[in-house]
Design a protein around this motif. Sequence first.
Motif, PDB file in Angstrom:
ATOM      1  N   LYS A  36      61.458  -7.651   3.911  1.00 32.21           N
ATOM      2  CA  LYS A  36      60.270  -7.967   4.708  1.00 32.21           C
ATOM      3  C   LYS A  36      58.994  -8.068   3.864  1.00 32.21           C
ATOM      4  O   LYS A  36      58.010  -8.660   4.282  1.00 32.21           O
ATOM      5  N   ASP A  37      59.023  -7.522   2.660  1.00 28.50           N
ATOM      6  CA  ASP A  37      57.846  -7.523   1.793  1.00 28.50           C
ATOM      7  C   ASP A  37      57.838  -8.655   0.763  1.00 28.50           C
ATOM      8  O   ASP A  37      56.898  -8.769  -0.019  1.00 28.50           O
ATOM      9  N   ILE A  38      58.874  -9.480   0.752  1.00 31.05           N
ATOM     10  CA  ILE A  38      58.926 -10.613  -0.171  1.00 31.05           C
ATOM     11  C   ILE A  38      58.045 -11.720   0.401  1.00 31.05           C
ATOM     12  O   ILE A  38      58.198 -12.116   1.545  1.00 31.05           O
ATOM     13  N   SER A  39      57.106 -12.201  -0.419  1.00 27.85           N
ATOM     14  CA  SER A  39      56.163 -13.218   0.058  1.00 27.85           C
ATOM     15  C   SER A  39      56.409 -14.552  -0.645  1.00 27.85           C
ATOM     16  O   SER A  39      56.824 -14.594  -1.801  1.00 27.85           O
ATOM     17  N   LYS A  87      60.570  -8.117 -14.960  1.00 25.30           N
ATOM     18  CA  LYS A  87      59.777  -7.290 -14.045  1.00 25.30           C
ATOM     19  C   LYS A  87      59.136  -8.167 -12.968  1.00 25.30           C
ATOM     20  O   LYS A  87      59.169  -7.818 -11.777  1.00 25.30           O
ATOM     21  N   ILE A  88      58.567  -9.297 -13.354  1.00 33.14           N
ATOM     22  CA  ILE A  88      57.940 -10.198 -12.382  1.00 33.14           C
ATOM     23  C   ILE A  88      58.983 -10.746 -11.413  1.00 33.14           C
ATOM     24  O   ILE A  88      58.758 -10.783 -10.197  1.00 33.14           O
ATOM     25  N   LEU A  89      60.142 -11.144 -11.929  1.00 30.40           N
ATOM     26  CA  LEU A  89      61.207 -11.651 -11.058  1.00 30.40           C
ATOM     27  C   LEU A  89      61.695 -10.571 -10.101  1.00 30.40           C
ATOM     28  O   LEU A  89      61.941 -10.831  -8.919  1.00 30.40           O
ATOM     29  N   ARG A  90      61.822  -9.343 -10.584  1.00 26.23           N
ATOM     30  CA  ARG A  90      62.280  -8.230  -9.752  1.00 26.23           C
ATOM     31  C   ARG A  90      61.242  -7.868  -8.690  1.00 26.23           C
ATOM     32  O   ARG A  90      61.566  -7.743  -7.515  1.00 26.23           O
ATOM     33  N   GLU A  91      59.992  -7.736  -9.106  1.00 22.82           N
ATOM     34  CA  GLU A  91      58.962  -7.305  -8.169  1.00 22.82           C
ATOM     35  C   GLU A  91      58.565  -8.385  -7.177  1.00 22.82           C
ATOM     36  O   GLU A  91      57.985  -8.085  -6.137  1.00 22.82           O
ATOM     37  N   SER A  92      58.891  -9.638  -7.471  1.00 22.97           N
ATOM     38  CA  SER A  92      58.641 -10.712  -6.501  1.00 22.97           C
ATOM     39  C   SER A  92      59.781 -10.826  -5.495  1.00 22.97           C
ATOM     40  O   SER A  92      59.654 -11.526  -4.496  1.00 22.97           O
ATOM     41  N   GLY A  93      60.903 -10.165  -5.776  1.00 22.24           N
ATOM     42  CA  GLY A  93      62.034 -10.186  -4.856  1.00 22.24           C
ATOM     43  C   GLY A  93      63.080 -11.240  -5.174  1.00 22.24           C
ATOM     44  O   GLY A  93      63.980 -11.476  -4.373  1.00 22.24           O
ATOM     45  N   ILE A  94      63.003 -11.854  -6.338  1.00 25.53           N
ATOM     46  CA  ILE A  94      63.960 -12.900  -6.693  1.00 25.53           C
ATOM     47  C   ILE A  94      65.242 -12.313  -7.275  1.00 25.53           C
ATOM     48  O   ILE A  94      66.329 -12.811  -7.005  1.00 25.53           O
ATOM     49  N   PHE A  98      62.414   4.469 -12.559  1.00 23.36           N
ATOM     50  CA  PHE A  98      62.590   3.810 -11.273  1.00 23.36           C
ATOM     51  C   PHE A  98      62.285   2.319 -11.402  1.00 23.36           C
ATOM     52  O   PHE A  98      61.281   1.942 -11.996  1.00 23.36           O
ATOM     53  N   LEU A  99      63.159   1.487 -10.876  1.00 24.80           N
ATOM     54  CA  LEU A  99      62.950   0.039 -10.866  1.00 24.80           C
ATOM     55  C   LEU A  99      62.570  -0.379  -9.450  1.00 24.80           C
ATOM     56  O   LEU A  99      63.371  -0.248  -8.524  1.00 24.80           O
ATOM     57  N   TYR A 100      61.357  -0.884  -9.283  1.00 26.41           N
ATOM     58  CA  TYR A 100      60.872  -1.287  -7.971  1.00 26.41           C
ATOM     59  C   TYR A 100      61.500  -2.607  -7.539  1.00 26.41           C
ATOM     60  O   TYR A 100      61.528  -3.573  -8.301  1.00 26.41           O
ATOM     61  N   HIS A 101      62.007  -2.615  -6.314  1.00 24.25           N
ATOM     62  CA  HIS A 101      62.490  -3.830  -5.658  1.00 24.25           C
ATOM     63  C   HIS A 101      61.862  -3.866  -4.270  1.00 24.25           C
ATOM     64  O   HIS A 101      61.999  -2.906  -3.516  1.00 24.25           O
ATOM     65  N   PRO A 102      61.187  -4.945  -3.904  1.00 20.28           N
ATOM     66  CA  PRO A 102      60.585  -4.992  -2.569  1.00 20.28           C
ATOM     67  C   PRO A 102      61.660  -5.109  -1.483  1.00 20.28           C
ATOM     68  O   PRO A 102      62.733  -5.688  -1.715  1.00 20.28           O
ATOM     69  N   GLU A 111      70.755 -14.179  -0.793  1.00 23.49           N
ATOM     70  CA  GLU A 111      70.820 -14.000   0.665  1.00 23.49           C
ATOM     71  C   GLU A 111      69.438 -13.698   1.246  1.00 23.49           C
ATOM     72  O   GLU A 111      69.066 -14.245   2.289  1.00 23.49           O
ATOM     73  N   ASP A 112      68.707 -12.814   0.588  1.00 28.93           N
ATOM     74  CA  ASP A 112      67.371 -12.460   1.066  1.00 28.93           C
ATOM     75  C   ASP A 112      66.430 -13.667   1.009  1.00 28.93           C
ATOM     76  O   ASP A 112      65.689 -13.933   1.962  1.00 28.93           O
ATOM     77  N   LEU A 113      66.463 -14.400  -0.104  1.00 29.09           N
ATOM     78  CA  LEU A 113      65.581 -15.560  -0.240  1.00 29.09           C
ATOM     79  C   LEU A 113      65.948 -16.658   0.754  1.00 29.09           C
ATOM     80  O   LEU A 113      65.063 -17.297   1.330  1.00 29.09           O
ATOM     81  N   GLU A 114      67.240 -16.859   0.989  1.00 29.84           N
ATOM     82  CA  GLU A 114      67.670 -17.885   1.934  1.00 29.84           C
ATOM     83  C   GLU A 114      67.273 -17.511   3.363  1.00 29.84           C
ATOM     84  O   GLU A 114      66.876 -18.368   4.151  1.00 29.84           O
ATOM     85  N   ALA A 115      67.353 -16.229   3.696  1.00 27.59           N
ATOM     86  CA  ALA A 115      66.964 -15.784   5.038  1.00 27.59           C
ATOM     87  C   ALA A 115      65.462 -15.963   5.268  1.00 27.59           C
ATOM     88  O   ALA A 115      65.040 -16.339   6.363  1.00 27.59           O
ATOM     89  N   LEU A 116      64.667 -15.699   4.241  1.00 28.59           N
ATOM     90  CA  LEU A 116      63.212 -15.796   4.374  1.00 28.59           C
ATOM     91  C   LEU A 116      62.683 -17.222   4.220  1.00 28.59           C
ATOM     92  O   LEU A 116      61.779 -17.636   4.940  1.00 28.59           O
TER      93      LEU A 116
END
Length: 115
Positions: free
Chosen positions: A10-13, A58-65, A3-7, A82-87
């Motif tokens: 809403k959980d991207i900080s 892994k760090i890039l993925r788990e941070s939401g980038i 399993f590859l975790y992706h936040p 899109e997610d980063l631009e929205a946040l």
Amino acid sequence: MKFLYHPDRKDISLPGVLYALGDPVRLEIVRLLATEGEQCCAGFDFAIAKSTMSNHFKILRESGIVLTRKEGTQHINRLRHEDLEALFPGLLEAVLQSAQPLPICSATKQRASQI
């Protein structure tokens, strides 16, 4: 299959994103994904150990980038623009405009010599 975790979006900080972008290798990965589009992990010919590259992704993925999907034995990565631009409007563009290419992979060196 692992399993590859992706936040969730809403959980991207902001601290997590800035931490991930604070490393020169990860910043170069993001810069290359932004300029060349999605790529598999093996497409990055960096002069560092495979395990170190895996940790950077892994760090890039788990941070939401980045978003990583599996295709057979390959891991295909793309920016979550899109997610980063929205946040964080304008953050990724500002970081990428100031990022200078690093001569840490043969592909970067080859592209630089063609210019």
